[in-house]
Design a protein around this motif. Structure first.
Motif, PDB file in Angstrom:
ATOM      1  N   TYR A 108       0.747  -1.171  -0.011  1.00 12.97           N
ATOM      2  CA  TYR A 108       0.001   0.105  -0.036  1.00 12.97           C
ATOM      3  C   TYR A 108       0.819   1.383  -0.089  1.00 12.97           C
ATOM      4  CZ  TYR A 108      -3.286   3.639   1.359  1.00 12.97           C
ATOM      5  OH  TYR A 108      -4.239   4.718   1.426  1.00 12.97           O
ATOM      6  N   VAL A 114      -5.714   0.337  -3.557  1.00 10.99           N
ATOM      7  CA  VAL A 114      -7.044  -0.105  -3.012  1.00 10.99           C
ATOM      8  C   VAL A 114      -8.088   0.017  -4.182  1.00 10.99           C
ATOM      9  CG1 VAL A 114      -8.974  -0.074  -1.526  1.00 10.99           C
ATOM     10  CG2 VAL A 114      -6.601   0.498  -0.682  1.00 10.99           C
ATOM     11  N   LEU A 126      -6.817  -5.880   3.734  1.00 14.83           N
ATOM     12  CA  LEU A 126      -5.707  -4.884   4.070  1.00 14.83           C
ATOM     13  C   LEU A 126      -5.162  -5.748   5.434  1.00 14.83           C
ATOM     14  CD1 LEU A 126      -7.517  -3.477   2.083  1.00 14.83           C
ATOM     15  CD2 LEU A 126      -6.879  -1.282   3.082  1.00 14.83           C
ATOM     16  N   VAL A 186      -2.335  -4.804   0.523  1.00 16.05           N
ATOM     17  CA  VAL A 186      -3.579  -5.165  -0.121  1.00 16.05           C
ATOM     18  C   VAL A 186      -3.457  -6.426  -1.030  1.00 16.05           C
ATOM     19  CG1 VAL A 186      -5.420  -3.890  -1.430  1.00 16.05           C
ATOM     20  CG2 VAL A 186      -3.645  -2.386  -0.418  1.00 16.05           C
TER      21      VAL A 186
END
Length: 372
Positions: A108, A114, A126, A186
């Motif tokens: 991330y 995302v 996550l 993610v």
């Protein structure tokens, strides 16, 4: 473990880096008396081998651990630290054998990660790159009406109840989690909800045996508590035998047998590959997901696994093996170290004989101690 070690002729004690006297190179260790079932402290010298059970964490204690490892890194460790989830994922991705078993994963960096993953996959997880026990994990599911269902566990492992939100408020909701600062992944989610709505997965334990070879010790199913997005036992999950859960999920005995064998082979291959990549390892726990078609997915690798999942699943013999195998491996390591030292001494003595020009062979031969 200490009680089992005594039966194998091993003297074992417990210590933390805080118990170490760096000046005199000794340890104020905890010893367990199996007869009185009591603990006591006493000063002792360093052991022949160290079984490092410390996890990565943000704390003063972890800083003490790093110092200990740097000062005493030359000692014999049964296992060395494994890297974080992201590094392990990228390492496994390099080998084509493992790629089909890895859910798509990103590090991330921004909300773009995302958003792009949500376009490809209807379900995301996550998770912190160094998290354990289900802490700080979020589940985001894209629903048919365009809304998002978000739920999870906070960093204290408390359940976050399901909430339906729109895309427009997703960024604001995630900003409170400090995903970039905390370092998150993610990951593509795998649908693992049982008919009763609870999620499930499988915990496989792969260990070195008494011959120094990787071998699967066991694999048990885990079913999460009501409302939980993870199956961790510490988060209220329960353990069941793998075959029992697999048959309920897949419903085909032949496929279940095939999946179990594939999982075993995959686990042993992953352990051997990671050890080649990251120095000595003693045991690894693999968290596996198996979809309805029998495809095996590797969710994550845990280098410091607990063993109670087998006891709680009613598999007492597997639990016993899980305790004993690291000890049998320790004995093998100790013997291997002794053999290497003996060979080095023999080579050294042989070299001394070859360069000793001042004596005849009989005199030189007499100076070599065959017992050393």
């Amino acid at each position: 473990m200490i009680a089992a070690g005594l039966k194998l002729g091993l003297e074992m004690f417990v210590f933390t880096p805080q118990d170490v006297d760096y000046r005199q190179h000794r340890i104020h260790a905890l010893f367990y008396n199996t007869e009185t079932k009591t603990w006591s402290r006493k000063w002792t010298k360093f052991p022949h081998m160290i079984f490092d059970r410390c996890r990565i964490q943000r704390s003063r204690r972890f800083e003490q651990l790093k110092r200990f490892r740097s000062v005493y890194g030359h000692l014999t460790f049964l296992n060395r630290p494994l890297r974080n989830k992201w590094t392990v994922y990228r390492t496994l991705q390099k080998d084509e054998r493992f790629r089909p078993h890895l859910p798509a994963t990103r590090f991330y960096e921004s909300m773009r990660d995302v958003n792009e993953m949500l376009k490809k996959y209807p379900l995301l997880y996550l998770k912190p790159i160094n998290g354990t026990g289900g802490r700080g994990i979020l589940r985001i599911e894209r629903k048919s009406d365009g809304t998002l269902l978000i739920q999870g566990r906070d960093r204290n492992r408390r359940i976050i109840r399901p909430q339906r939100i729109s895309y427009t408020v997703l960024h604001a909701r995630l900003s409170t989690w400090n995903l970039k600062e905390q370092k998150y992944l993610v990951q593509q989610g795998i649908h693992l909800k049982l008919p009763n709505g609870r999620v499930h997965d499988y915990r496989m334990l792969v260990q070195k045996n008494g011959a120094g070879e990787w071998e699967m010790t066991g694999c048990a199913g885990r079913v999460g508590s009501r409302g939980s997005i993870t199956s961790n036992l510490h988060g209220g999950g329960k353990a069941v035998p793998m075959r029992t859960l697999l048959l309920k999920w897949i419903g085909d005995e032949a496929l279940a047998d095939s999946v179990q064998q594939q999982a075993k082979e995959l686990g042993e291959e992953i352990a051997a590959y990671l050890e080649k990549s990251y120095n000595e390892l003693c045991e690894l726990a693999l968290d596996l997901a198996i979809d309805r078609q029998g495809r095996i997915w590797l969710l994550e690798v845990n280098p410091k696994p607990a063993r109670e999942v087998f006891a709680k699943a009613g598999e007492k013999e597997t639990y016993r093996k899980a305790i004993i195998r690291p000890l049998e491996y320790a004995l093998w390591v100790y013997q291997e170290n002794r053999n290497r030292k003996r060979k080095r001494r023999q080579q050294s003595n042989k070299s001394a004989f070859l360069v000793d020009d001042g004596n005849d062979s009989t005199e030189a031969d007499a100076n070599v101690n065959p017992e050393r």
